[in-house]
Design a protein around this motif. Structure first.
Motif, PDB file in Angstrom:
ATOM      1  N   UNK A 233      -0.475  13.583  -2.886  1.00 40.98           N
ATOM      2  CA  UNK A 233       0.564  12.437  -4.089  1.00 40.98           C
ATOM      3  C   UNK A 233      -0.033  11.427  -4.129  1.00 40.98           C
ATOM      4  N   UNK A 234      -0.465  10.898  -5.737  1.00 39.06           N
ATOM      5  CA  UNK A 234      -0.667   9.477  -5.701  1.00 39.06           C
ATOM      6  C   UNK A 234       0.823   8.373  -5.483  1.00 39.06           C
ATOM      7  N   UNK A 235       1.905   9.208  -5.750  1.00 39.28           N
ATOM      8  CA  UNK A 235       3.351   8.493  -5.419  1.00 39.28           C
ATOM      9  C   UNK A 235       4.010   7.931  -3.991  1.00 39.28           C
ATOM     10  N   UNK A 236       3.326   9.646  -3.404  1.00 38.33           N
ATOM     11  CA  UNK A 236       3.850   8.865  -2.436  1.00 38.33           C
ATOM     12  C   UNK A 236       2.552   8.107  -0.978  1.00 38.33           C
ATOM     13  N   UNK A 237       1.520   8.047  -1.761  1.00 41.13           N
ATOM     14  CA  UNK A 237       0.462   7.520  -1.706  1.00 41.13           C
ATOM     15  C   UNK A 237       0.940   5.654  -1.633  1.00 41.13           C
ATOM     16  N   UNK A 238       1.169   5.872  -3.064  1.00 41.34           N
ATOM     17  CA  UNK A 238       1.648   4.229  -3.039  1.00 41.34           C
ATOM     18  C   UNK A 238       2.537   3.500  -2.900  1.00 41.34           C
ATOM     19  N   UNK A 239       3.315   4.532  -2.477  1.00 41.60           N
ATOM     20  CA  UNK A 239       4.776   3.842  -1.284  1.00 41.60           C
ATOM     21  C   UNK A 239       3.833   3.587  -0.177  1.00 41.60           C
ATOM     22  N   UNK A 240       3.439   3.936   0.279  1.00 42.37           N
ATOM     23  CA  UNK A 240       2.826   3.823   1.739  1.00 42.37           C
ATOM     24  C   UNK A 240       1.701   2.696   2.098  1.00 42.37           C
ATOM     25  N   UNK A 241       1.003   2.510   0.184  1.00 40.86           N
ATOM     26  CA  UNK A 241       0.342   1.568   0.446  1.00 40.86           C
ATOM     27  C   UNK A 241       1.156  -0.002   0.624  1.00 40.86           C
ATOM     28  N   UNK A 242       2.160   0.255  -0.718  1.00 42.70           N
ATOM     29  CA  UNK A 242       3.153  -0.845  -0.513  1.00 42.70           C
ATOM     30  C   UNK A 242       3.927  -1.158   0.825  1.00 42.70           C
ATOM     31  N   UNK A 243       4.011  -0.951   1.408  1.00 40.97           N
ATOM     32  CA  UNK A 243       4.756  -1.057   2.950  1.00 40.97           C
ATOM     33  C   UNK A 243       3.660  -2.617   3.885  1.00 40.97           C
ATOM     34  N   UNK A 244       2.551  -2.325   3.538  1.00 38.87           N
ATOM     35  CA  UNK A 244       1.424  -3.038   3.997  1.00 38.87           C
ATOM     36  C   UNK A 244       1.411  -4.007   2.814  1.00 38.87           C
ATOM     37  N   UNK A 245       0.650  -4.239   1.255  1.00 41.21           N
ATOM     38  CA  UNK A 245       0.603  -5.096   0.483  1.00 41.21           C
ATOM     39  C   UNK A 245       1.408  -5.465   0.365  1.00 41.21           C
ATOM     40  N   UNK A 246       1.861  -7.119   0.362  1.00 40.69           N
ATOM     41  CA  UNK A 246       3.030  -7.716  -0.239  1.00 40.69           C
ATOM     42  C   UNK A 246       2.552  -7.801  -1.658  1.00 40.69           C
ATOM     43  N   UNK A 247       1.730  -8.626  -1.535  1.00 36.77           N
ATOM     44  CA  UNK A 247       0.986  -9.301  -2.696  1.00 36.77           C
ATOM     45  C   UNK A 247       1.154  -8.749  -3.899  1.00 36.77           C
ATOM     46  N   UNK A 248       1.690  -9.165  -4.667  1.00 40.58           N
ATOM     47  CA  UNK A 248       1.858  -8.522  -6.146  1.00 40.58           C
ATOM     48  C   UNK A 248       0.388  -8.839  -6.957  1.00 40.58           C
ATOM     49  N   UNK A 249      -0.348  -9.396  -6.822  1.00 40.09           N
ATOM     50  CA  UNK A 249      -2.149  -8.945  -8.099  1.00 40.09           C
ATOM     51  C   UNK A 249      -2.341  -7.891  -6.379  1.00 40.09           C
ATOM     52  N   UNK A 250      -2.735  -7.762  -5.228  1.00 42.56           N
ATOM     53  CA  UNK A 250      -3.124  -7.221  -4.612  1.00 42.56           C
ATOM     54  C   UNK A 250      -2.437  -5.472  -4.592  1.00 42.56           C
ATOM     55  N   UNK A 251      -0.986  -5.486  -4.603  1.00 45.94           N
ATOM     56  CA  UNK A 251      -0.790  -4.260  -5.056  1.00 45.94           C
ATOM     57  C   UNK A 251      -0.921  -3.755  -6.254  1.00 45.94           C
TER      58      UNK A 251
END
Length: 459
Positions: A233-251
């Motif tokens: 599920x890409x939406x679940x994976x997005x939330x997991x990535x957002x926990x450690x990628x805080x820079x707007x560009x890289x997210x």
């Protein structure tokens, strides 16, 4: 006297020596004349700190007769990656050199592919255009190539365009380290130094620990996730990535790669009959929207590890599993009590759908004593020995018997390298050596390498 500089100062050297000797570039030809660069590389003048791939020495700056060159004007750092060049400016999330490093990482072992050669034909222009698109937020992934592999079983493989793979490496080089720092030690695959051999050794260590060096009984629970890559599920994976990628560009860049649907622009490189061999529930073409990752890209492997890190943390901290090893979607738990493993299995079976939207494959769930042998990542761990899976050895012998003569040398040495990873592989290597002798190939005394025949050397 007028002091002239032959060229502007550059901190980035795009033309670097190759890691292998077969296509290494030469800076000078015979009789001391400068030799032209290969046609696949944009013509660049020699720069200070360029390295000769033959003798590993820096080439001198080229000068014209009668002209003195200012060493101050043309001096560049002796290393290709300086601290000033590697750090992005205040208004840029990454430097141009970081993009060059991502390109060099991407082309490793893939430089002779058509897409890599096409990109390298106009290297500087392509990198500058890609750099500008990324900074402007205008980057969009391009075409993907889809084909089917049949060994060990039929499955789809998706390969992004070379330009997109450079972006995958750029994102990975920037954010992967922060995720790797939080992974458990027994999480393997797509992590530097944690391949199949690492996973096999870690599991062997855990088996010997739970069984007190095979002196007491112990059990193992082996599980596999059903249709793992297709069901993410890409939406679940997005939330997991957002926990450690805080820079707007890289997210935002991670989301661009994550939510890109390769089915919108795909080039099929296999006949339809092979595509029909892939089960429908394992095909990305049949996955719902915003579900599934393409197998074959670096980004997909990295995202898969981030996705299943939640399972690792759940097993280690909530279930208190002391002995646990995972390689992609295959994981094993070890314990002295089979009843405890049954309870853990029931917990994981209920936790996966509720948290990650995944489920276990009941056909690949195994619970049995460790002294019967633990089959994992191509290795079979038994008391005091680790061997290669019997099916792998049988496949190797069958292929050597029927392969064309031109393909035997490379394939056989690949199998020798695979068999050598096991601690008890002499018998399997001897069988492979005997099969090669029947094809008139010579083997070294250690049974670790074969040699080209005279016919292959002429071709």
């Amino acid at each position: 006297m007028t002091v002239k500089a032959l060229m502007p100062v550059r901190n980035v050297n795009l033309v670097v020596p190759l890691p292998h000797e077969g296509t290494a570039m030469r800076n000078t030809g015979t009789a001391g004349h400068a030799q032209a660069w290969p046609a696949a590389v944009s013509p660049l003048s020699h720069r200070p700190a360029d390295v000769d791939s033959t003798n590993r020495r820096r080439t001198p700056t080229l000068t014209t007769p009668g002209t003195r060159t200012s060493t101050t004007a043309t001096r560049t750092p002796t290393t290709s990656r300086t601290k000033a060049a590697s750090e992005p400016s205040a208004d840029s999330p990454f430097s141009f050199e970081q993009l060059v490093v991502a390109y060099l990482d991407c082309r490793r072992h893939k430089r002779n592919t058509p897409s890599a050669l096409a990109f390298e034909a106009h290297l500087e222009r392509n990198l500058c255009d890609l750099h500008a698109e990324l900074l402007a937020g205008a980057y969009r992934p391009g075409r993907s190539i889809c084909f089917v592999v049949t060994r060990p079983k039929a499955r789809e493989v998706w390969a992004a365009d070379f330009r997109d793979r450079v972006v995958h490496h750029l994102l990975y080089n920037q954010v992967a380290a922060r995720f790797h720092a939080g992974f458990i030690a027994n999480s393997c695959a797509c992590i530097p130094g944690r391949g199949t051999l690492y996973a096999a050794r870690r599991l062997e260590h855990e088996v010997r620990g739970v069984s007190a060096n095979w002196s007491r009984p112990a059990w193992y629970l082996k599980c596999d996730l059903a249709n793992f890559f297709v069901a993410i599920d890409k939406h679940v994976l997005h939330d997991q990535l957002a926990t450690r990628i805080h820079e707007p560009f890289w997210l935002q860049l991670a989301d661009t790669i994550l939510f890109h649907d390769p089915r919108e622009y795909v080039d099929m490189r296999c006949p339809p009959r092979l595509l029909h061999l892939v089960p429908p529930h394992k095909s990305l073409f049949n996955a719902p929207a915003d579900t599934g990752l393409p197998i074959g890209n670096l980004s997909s492997q990295f995202f898969a590890n981030v996705h299943l890190d939640a399972l690792d943390q759940h097993c280690k901290h909530q279930l208190q599993a002391r002995r646990y090893v995972r390689y992609v979607d295959d994981f094993i738990l070890l314990h002295e009590s089979p009843a405890w493993l049954n309870q853990v299995h029931a917990d994981i079976e209920a936790w996966l759908p509720a948290t990650l939207g995944a489920r276990l494959n009941p056909k690949k769930t195994i619970l049995q004593p460790v002294d019967r042998g633990v089959d994992f990542v191509g290795h079979v761990i038994k008391p005091w020995r680790r061997t290669t899976r019997a099916r792998t050895v049988s496949t190797a012998l069958h292929r050597i018997e029927h392969l064309a003569e031109a393909e035997i040398y490379r394939t056989a040495n690949s199998y020798f390298g695979l068999l050598r990873q096991a601690t008890h592989s002499h018998g399997d290597r001897a069988r492979l050596a005997n099969a090669l002798r029947k094809r008139s190939h010579c083997i070294n005394g250690q049974l670790t390498q074969t040699y080209r025949t005279t016919l292959q050397g002429q071709t």
